[in-house]
Design a protein around this motif. Sequence first.
Motif, PDB file in Angstrom:
ATOM      1  N   LEU A 121       0.839  -1.206   0.000  1.00  0.00           N
ATOM      2  CA  LEU A 121       0.000   0.000   0.000  1.00  0.00           C
ATOM      3  C   LEU A 121       0.874   1.256   0.000  1.00  0.00           C
ATOM      4  O   LEU A 121       1.804   1.373   0.784  1.00  0.00           O
ATOM      5  CB  LEU A 121      -0.906   0.025   1.242  1.00  0.00           C
ATOM      6  CG  LEU A 121      -1.650   1.344   1.515  1.00  0.00           C
ATOM      7  CD1 LEU A 121      -2.726   1.609   0.462  1.00  0.00           C
ATOM      8  CD2 LEU A 121      -2.284   1.354   2.908  1.00  0.00           C
TER       9      LEU A 121
ATOM     10  N   HIS B  47       3.481   9.236   3.667  1.00  0.00           N
ATOM     11  CA  HIS B  47       4.153   8.571   4.786  1.00  0.00           C
ATOM     12  C   HIS B  47       5.550   8.053   4.462  1.00  0.00           C
ATOM     13  O   HIS B  47       5.893   6.918   4.772  1.00  0.00           O
ATOM     14  CB  HIS B  47       3.280   7.430   5.337  1.00  0.00           C
ATOM     15  CG  HIS B  47       2.131   7.948   6.140  1.00  0.00           C
ATOM     16  ND1 HIS B  47       2.166   8.065   7.506  1.00  0.00           N
ATOM     17  CD2 HIS B  47       0.930   8.412   5.754  1.00  0.00           C
ATOM     18  CE1 HIS B  47       1.024   8.575   7.936  1.00  0.00           C
ATOM     19  NE2 HIS B  47       0.265   8.796   6.887  1.00  0.00           N
ATOM     20  N   VAL B  48       6.362   8.906   3.851  1.00  0.00           N
ATOM     21  CA  VAL B  48       7.776   8.552   3.720  1.00  0.00           C
ATOM     22  C   VAL B  48       8.428   8.751   5.089  1.00  0.00           C
ATOM     23  O   VAL B  48       7.865   9.422   5.954  1.00  0.00           O
ATOM     24  CB  VAL B  48       8.488   9.425   2.665  1.00  0.00           C
ATOM     25  CG1 VAL B  48       7.927   9.139   1.287  1.00  0.00           C
ATOM     26  CG2 VAL B  48       8.385  10.900   3.003  1.00  0.00           C
ATOM     27  N   PHE B  49       9.584   8.130   5.313  1.00  0.00           N
ATOM     28  CA  PHE B  49      10.280   8.313   6.591  1.00  0.00           C
ATOM     29  C   PHE B  49      11.089   9.600   6.493  1.00  0.00           C
ATOM     30  O   PHE B  49      12.102   9.644   5.797  1.00  0.00           O
ATOM     31  CB  PHE B  49      11.155   7.102   6.895  1.00  0.00           C
ATOM     32  CG  PHE B  49      10.358   5.834   6.988  1.00  0.00           C
ATOM     33  CD1 PHE B  49       9.517   5.611   8.067  1.00  0.00           C
ATOM     34  CD2 PHE B  49      10.406   4.892   5.985  1.00  0.00           C
ATOM     35  CE1 PHE B  49       8.747   4.461   8.149  1.00  0.00           C
ATOM     36  CE2 PHE B  49       9.640   3.730   6.054  1.00  0.00           C
ATOM     37  CZ  PHE B  49       8.810   3.530   7.148  1.00  0.00           C
ATOM     38  N   PRO B  50      10.637  10.660   7.176  1.00  0.00           N
ATOM     39  CA  PRO B  50      11.149  12.001   6.879  1.00  0.00           C
ATOM     40  C   PRO B  50      12.620  12.208   7.229  1.00  0.00           C
ATOM     41  O   PRO B  50      13.292  12.993   6.576  1.00  0.00           O
ATOM     42  CB  PRO B  50      10.255  12.916   7.720  1.00  0.00           C
ATOM     43  CG  PRO B  50       9.717  12.042   8.802  1.00  0.00           C
ATOM     44  CD  PRO B  50       9.608  10.672   8.219  1.00  0.00           C
ATOM     45  N   PHE B  51      13.106  11.500   8.262  1.00  0.00           N
ATOM     46  CA  PHE B  51      14.492  11.736   8.692  1.00  0.00           C
ATOM     47  C   PHE B  51      15.432  10.673   8.154  1.00  0.00           C
ATOM     48  O   PHE B  51      16.494  10.435   8.703  1.00  0.00           O
ATOM     49  CB  PHE B  51      14.571  11.820  10.213  1.00  0.00           C
ATOM     50  CG  PHE B  51      13.716  12.927  10.762  1.00  0.00           C
ATOM     51  CD1 PHE B  51      14.016  14.250  10.494  1.00  0.00           C
ATOM     52  CD2 PHE B  51      12.592  12.638  11.520  1.00  0.00           C
ATOM     53  CE1 PHE B  51      13.214  15.268  10.971  1.00  0.00           C
ATOM     54  CE2 PHE B  51      11.789  13.653  12.015  1.00  0.00           C
ATOM     55  CZ  PHE B  51      12.103  14.972  11.739  1.00  0.00           C
ATOM     56  N   MET B  52      15.010  10.027   7.083  1.00  0.00           N
ATOM     57  CA  MET B  52      15.900   9.078   6.425  1.00  0.00           C
ATOM     58  C   MET B  52      16.058   9.501   4.970  1.00  0.00           C
ATOM     59  O   MET B  52      15.163  10.113   4.390  1.00  0.00           O
ATOM     60  CB  MET B  52      15.333   7.674   6.507  1.00  0.00           C
ATOM     61  CG  MET B  52      15.453   7.106   7.900  1.00  0.00           C
ATOM     62  SD  MET B  52      15.308   5.337   7.836  1.00  0.00           S
ATOM     63  CE  MET B  52      14.056   5.148   9.046  1.00  0.00           C
TER      64      MET B  52
ATOM     65  N   GLU C 278      17.627   5.260   1.886  1.00  0.00           N
ATOM     66  CA  GLU C 278      17.213   4.427   3.034  1.00  0.00           C
ATOM     67  C   GLU C 278      15.724   4.098   2.973  1.00  0.00           C
ATOM     68  O   GLU C 278      15.307   2.989   3.319  1.00  0.00           O
ATOM     69  CB  GLU C 278      17.527   5.145   4.351  1.00  0.00           C
ATOM     70  CG  GLU C 278      18.993   5.116   4.719  1.00  0.00           C
ATOM     71  CD  GLU C 278      19.248   5.793   6.056  1.00  0.00           C
ATOM     72  OE1 GLU C 278      19.730   5.127   6.971  1.00  0.00           O
ATOM     73  OE2 GLU C 278      18.930   6.995   6.179  1.00  0.00           O
TER      74      GLU C 278
ATOM     75  N   LEU D 274      15.462   1.298   0.604  1.00  0.00           N
ATOM     76  CA  LEU D 274      15.957   0.064   1.228  1.00  0.00           C
ATOM     77  C   LEU D 274      14.889  -0.548   2.123  1.00  0.00           C
ATOM     78  O   LEU D 274      14.676  -1.759   2.135  1.00  0.00           O
ATOM     79  CB  LEU D 274      17.214   0.349   2.053  1.00  0.00           C
ATOM     80  CG  LEU D 274      18.522   0.499   1.271  1.00  0.00           C
ATOM     81  CD1 LEU D 274      19.637   0.958   2.200  1.00  0.00           C
ATOM     82  CD2 LEU D 274      18.903  -0.821   0.610  1.00  0.00           C
ATOM     83  N   LEU D 275      14.184   0.319   2.875  1.00  0.00           N
ATOM     84  CA  LEU D 275      13.132  -0.184   3.759  1.00  0.00           C
ATOM     85  C   LEU D 275      11.997  -0.809   2.960  1.00  0.00           C
ATOM     86  O   LEU D 275      11.373  -1.767   3.405  1.00  0.00           O
ATOM     87  CB  LEU D 275      12.612   0.942   4.649  1.00  0.00           C
ATOM     88  CG  LEU D 275      13.522   1.246   5.835  1.00  0.00           C
ATOM     89  CD1 LEU D 275      13.214   2.608   6.418  1.00  0.00           C
ATOM     90  CD2 LEU D 275      13.373   0.167   6.897  1.00  0.00           C
TER      91      LEU D 275
ATOM     92  N   PHE E 257      12.512  -4.355   2.592  1.00  0.00           N
ATOM     93  CA  PHE E 257      12.843  -5.000   3.873  1.00  0.00           C
ATOM     94  C   PHE E 257      12.504  -6.483   3.895  1.00  0.00           C
ATOM     95  O   PHE E 257      13.222  -7.296   4.462  1.00  0.00           O
ATOM     96  CB  PHE E 257      12.106  -4.283   5.012  1.00  0.00           C
ATOM     97  CG  PHE E 257      12.424  -4.820   6.380  1.00  0.00           C
ATOM     98  CD1 PHE E 257      13.561  -4.402   7.053  1.00  0.00           C
ATOM     99  CD2 PHE E 257      11.585  -5.741   6.998  1.00  0.00           C
ATOM    100  CE1 PHE E 257      13.859  -4.899   8.314  1.00  0.00           C
ATOM    101  CE2 PHE E 257      11.887  -6.239   8.257  1.00  0.00           C
ATOM    102  CZ  PHE E 257      13.025  -5.811   8.914  1.00  0.00           C
TER     103      PHE E 257
ATOM    104  N   ARG F 246       9.147   3.149  -3.358  1.00  0.00           N
ATOM    105  CA  ARG F 246       9.381   2.341  -2.158  1.00  0.00           C
ATOM    106  C   ARG F 246       8.460   1.117  -2.154  1.00  0.00           C
ATOM    107  O   ARG F 246       8.872   0.012  -1.811  1.00  0.00           O
ATOM    108  CB  ARG F 246       9.121   3.228  -0.935  1.00  0.00           C
ATOM    109  CG  ARG F 246       9.460   2.622   0.388  1.00  0.00           C
ATOM    110  CD  ARG F 246       9.201   3.591   1.514  1.00  0.00           C
ATOM    111  NE  ARG F 246       7.780   3.915   1.650  1.00  0.00           N
ATOM    112  CZ  ARG F 246       7.273   4.655   2.623  1.00  0.00           C
ATOM    113  NH1 ARG F 246       8.066   5.182   3.545  1.00  0.00           N
ATOM    114  NH2 ARG F 246       5.986   4.904   2.678  1.00  0.00           N
TER     115      ARG F 246
END
Lengths: 292, 241
Positions: free
Chosen positions: B83, B89-94, B98, B101-102, B105, B151
């Motif tokens: 989804l 909802h990206v990981f803001p501090f990465m 990265e 890569l997630l 996972f 992603r």
Amino acid sequence: MTLLQLVLNGLVQGSLYVIVALGLTLIFGVLVKINFAHAEFLMLAAFAGVVSIDTFNLSYGVSVLVATLVGASLGVAIEFGIFRPLRKRRTDELRPLVATVGVSILLQNLALLYFGPNPRQYQSPYMQKTIELGELYLSYQRAIVFVVAVAAICALFVFLRRTAPGRAMRAVSQDSDAASLMGINVSRIVLMTFVIGSALAGLGGGLLGPMLVIEPTVGANIIVLSFAIVVIGGFGNVNGTVIAGLLVGIIESLVTGYLEAGLSSLAIFGVLLLTLAVRPTGLIAERVEQNV
Amino acid sequence: MTRLLTLEGVTLAYGNVVVCEDITFHVDHGEVVTLIGSNGAGKTTTMSAVAGLLPTRSGRITFDGVDITSMPPHLRVRLGLSLVPEGRHVFPFMSVRENLLLGGFRFKSSPKEAASAVAEVLDRFPALARRANANAGTLSGGEQQMLAVGRATMSRPKLICLDEPSMGLGPLIVAEIFSIINEISAQGTTVLFVEQNAQYALRTAHRGYVLQTGRVIASGTSEELRHDQRVKDAYLGKVRA
């Protein structure tokens, strides 16, 4: 004592605070929850170290390992005993917090019951020997503490930055729903966080133990400083915690050296208040505002 | 064609408030299907339930022959369901790298394999390649949306679900996002997406379902839905809001 000597002492002490505070920071970062029993994990780990030396005649090095394992096991216990059941019931935010205060009181009193009120000495053969570096003096114990603490901090950084589980842990701390959409088992990451965070409290107990008298309330003083460090560093931020921890160690050492030992807490909490007034997000702000 | 995803009589609620009732629809292998409807129709709620973020009150969800009704989200990803959530909802501090890569996972791949999978996605999204080492939080909305899509493709899903991929984006970026959706579909991935912009949605999708106040009120091929009075109403409903 010279300025350099005081700074060195402060760095050593600070590196220990960093270890203990990082445990709190990791758990806060991932769960946005505070474990008030963290101090008692340190205390029980220190007692475990004492017992493994006094009763089982183990070496100091092994006793630190035992202390670390005791910390890690307590982390597993509190996740399965308190945090996970409360998460499953989807209770309000405050309940786990209050529950850990209860655990903290329970563990302190159990320690009092079992070990008694008399302080115990955590024996380390490295307390008496001293290293001389030109003008600077450092006991072997402090040198060992510093090296192990720095190694642990570096290992944690490599874990968080360079490995898949570490990256997953950061992902959960930034956005746990999105992390689950990446195929990350969030529950397992939370458990891993408790294990690592609490193992750090245990390691702190084992390293710091010989420099303290071990009694059931030994965790309390350290944990208050650790909370200050976590807040100064920017709640839940690993880099900020390291900087703040070393800073607090150095402030404490300088105030004690130049002014008076009793004033060091005043200075540290002065810094805390100043941080809250000037930079309420802490030195480094890296928490996600709720995305709607 | 065989069913990839089916929802049968699914009811969804936040606490005691029932938001979706008796939702039934399916997506076949290789299809592009859209859920359209005005604000508050229950589209995002439905997508959350498909991904497993929201528990299903009653009814049944199956994916690729497996009953996933009460399966946690991370296991659905491992089955091949991905989804792209509303709001990206990206990981803001990465970094972008990265984040990608997630996305991969679930494969537990070696650093080398992972890096080459990331390079593949960066090849497809030149805009992301330029920002590969920047923190995702510093990207523009359009770049973040591309990152979120890239992603999601990292897990090599059978079904990719996109929740409001055009939200808050300018027309040029929206066109680009939809061409990416077409491209993903052309490469053999099944697509389910939610969209407020019914015109765009029906131009891209093969089939669609219309949601209104938590119920499916119409369904059909995109061609049929374009001429359906209720769709025109739902679409107009959006304009009025």
